[in-house]
Design an enzyme around this catalytic site. Structure first.
Site, PDB file in Angstrom:
ATOM      1  N   LEU A  44       7.981   1.023  -4.061  1.00 12.43           N
ATOM      2  CA  LEU A  44       7.384   1.833  -3.006  1.00 12.43           C
ATOM      3  C   LEU A  44       6.416   0.964  -2.217  1.00 12.43           C
ATOM      4  O   LEU A  44       6.070  -0.142  -2.629  1.00 12.43           O
ATOM      5  CB  LEU A  44       6.652   3.034  -3.608  1.00 12.43           C
ATOM      6  CG  LEU A  44       7.522   4.013  -4.409  1.00 12.43           C
ATOM      7  CD1 LEU A  44       6.655   5.089  -5.056  1.00 12.43           C
ATOM      8  CD2 LEU A  44       8.581   4.650  -3.520  1.00 12.43           C
ATOM      9  N   SER A  45       5.964   1.465  -1.080  1.00 17.24           N
ATOM     10  CA  SER A  45       5.059   0.643  -0.270  1.00 17.24           C
ATOM     11  C   SER A  45       3.800   0.298  -1.046  1.00 17.24           C
ATOM     12  O   SER A  45       3.254  -0.804  -0.910  1.00 17.24           O
ATOM     13  CB  SER A  45       4.712   1.349   1.045  1.00 17.24           C
ATOM     14  OG  SER A  45       4.112   2.599   0.803  1.00 17.24           O
ATOM     15  N   GLU A  46       3.315   1.237  -1.892  1.00 16.14           N
ATOM     16  CA  GLU A  46       2.167   0.949  -2.746  1.00 16.14           C
ATOM     17  C   GLU A  46       2.260   1.712  -4.055  1.00 16.14           C
ATOM     18  O   GLU A  46       2.799   2.830  -4.105  1.00 16.14           O
ATOM     19  CB  GLU A  46       0.846   1.295  -2.043  1.00 16.14           C
ATOM     20  CG  GLU A  46       0.352   0.256  -1.065  1.00 16.14           C
ATOM     21  CD  GLU A  46       0.063   0.807   0.297  1.00 16.14           C
ATOM     22  OE1 GLU A  46      -0.183   0.003   1.207  1.00 16.14           O
ATOM     23  OE2 GLU A  46       0.105   2.035   0.474  1.00 16.14           O
ATOM     24  N   THR A  47       1.743   1.104  -5.100  1.00 20.76           N
ATOM     25  CA  THR A  47       1.577   1.727  -6.414  1.00 20.76           C
ATOM     26  C   THR A  47       0.118   1.548  -6.809  1.00 20.76           C
ATOM     27  O   THR A  47      -0.448   0.461  -6.629  1.00 20.76           O
ATOM     28  CB  THR A  47       2.495   1.069  -7.465  1.00 20.76           C
ATOM     29  OG1 THR A  47       3.857   1.275  -7.090  1.00 20.76           O
ATOM     30  CG2 THR A  47       2.257   1.650  -8.848  1.00 20.76           C
ATOM     31  N   HIS A  76      -3.288   5.636   1.752  1.00 17.09           N
ATOM     32  CA  HIS A  76      -2.510   6.676   1.076  1.00 17.09           C
ATOM     33  C   HIS A  76      -2.646   6.599  -0.443  1.00 17.09           C
ATOM     34  O   HIS A  76      -2.636   7.643  -1.112  1.00 17.09           O
ATOM     35  CB  HIS A  76      -1.069   6.706   1.612  1.00 17.09           C
ATOM     36  CG  HIS A  76      -0.010   6.052   0.810  1.00 17.09           C
ATOM     37  ND1 HIS A  76       0.237   4.696   0.826  1.00 17.09           N
ATOM     38  CD2 HIS A  76       0.925   6.588  -0.020  1.00 17.09           C
ATOM     39  CE1 HIS A  76       1.263   4.420   0.043  1.00 17.09           C
ATOM     40  NE2 HIS A  76       1.706   5.557  -0.483  1.00 17.09           N
TER      41      HIS A  76
END
Length: 298
Positions: A44-47, A76
């Site tokens: 994902l774009s960020e974890t 986010h």
């Protein structure tokens, strides 16, 4: 070891929209290399990884990873983690707490709406600023984005690099049509924008009146072709809007729609507190909803 995780959609109030986020809750014994590998696995774009806070008065410490490196701050993950922690704490209405991030302490206000959703607003820990007022020409921006030179800029807005902890090339576009017509090349983006900032945030006025602005974000160097919603970019935009909109002293709110072209519509709420013509505080807010839960064995 079985480690619990939760996936939320952020900057939205319904599932399968907004920006997906993985939150790993059981982090004991994980070092940065493990976290990076897990983030790459989620893809994902960020974890975000939730750790014990270093300060007793804080709710938690967060470490945030893209698929290829750690970030000092991101919007986010902050909103999603804040909503999830409030839900897990059994909050029925609202609460305030501080999350520790690499950029510094982040003050959050969280409202729980239902058993699996809520919203959060946080104060950006660094006042956004324009760090380069003339990073590249309109012609170079147009070529990198697959647009015409006439598509770049509106009113007095020109491309700049702005940062609230993470730098973004902020490129104003003349119309929503131009926003929809972007066809970026990863190689062109890296060669044009890669020196001063890893990420390109393009924005235009919302001609349909659904929000104040529409935006898209591309980050080829970060392994992100396009991001559905980018709170840290919206925070950086505050410095750009201060110069372009010239708001009077007081509080000003802007709704930014992002992710529409990806089929992941998102709404980022940006707040500017202005005194004597300068930014004194910036807030980012949005919704989050739990999509799924599970365990990762690491």
């Amino acid at each position: 070891m079985a480690r619990r995780f939760v996936v939320l959609d952020v900057f939205t109030d319904r599932t399968l929209s907004g920006n997906p986020l993985a939150v790993v809750l059981d982090t004991e014994g994980l070092d940065g290399n493990h976290m990076q590998a897990i983030a790459r696995e989620f893809n994902l774009s960020e974890t975000v990884f939730v750790l014990k806070p270093q300060e007793e008065e804080s709710r938690a410490r967060l470490r945030i990873f893209t698929t290829n490196h750690e970030l000092p701050f991101a919007g986010h993950p902050t909103v999603g983690a804040a909503v999830l922690l409030a839900i897990r704490d059994g909050v029925e209405t609202s609460t305030d707490f501080v999350l520790e991030e690499n950029v510094g302490p982040v003050a959050c206000h969280v409202t729980v709406r239902r058993e699996r959703s809520g919203s959060a607003t946080f104060t950006v820990p660094r006042i956004p600023e324009i760090v380069d007022a003339a990073p590249m020409s309109r012609e170079a921006c147009a070529q990198a984005l697959g647009l015409d030179t006439s598509d770049i800029g509106f009113d007095d807005y020109v491309p700049v690099i702005a940062s609230a902890g993470v730098p973004f090339v902020c490129v104003p576009l003349a119309s929503r049509s131009a926003l929809a017509r972007i066809s970026p090349s990863a190689a062109r983006l890296i060669s044009t924008f890669g020196g001063g900032a890893d990420s390109v945030y393009v924005f235009c006025r919302d001609e349909d009146g659904e929000g104040d602005f529409r935006a898209r974000m591309f980050a080829a160097n970060m392994g992100i072709d396009e991001d559905p919603a980018t709170g840290s970019a919206a925070a950086s935009l505050a410095a750009v809007l201060l110069a372009g909109e010239k708001p009077a002293d007081g509080f000003h709110a802007f709704d930014i729609l992002q992710g529409v072209e990806m089929g992941r519509p998102s709404l980022v709420r940006l707040g500017l507190q202005v005194a004597d013509g300068a930014l004194t505080a910036v807030t980012i807010g949005g919704g989050a909803v739990i999509v799924s839960e599970g365990v990762v064995h690491v």
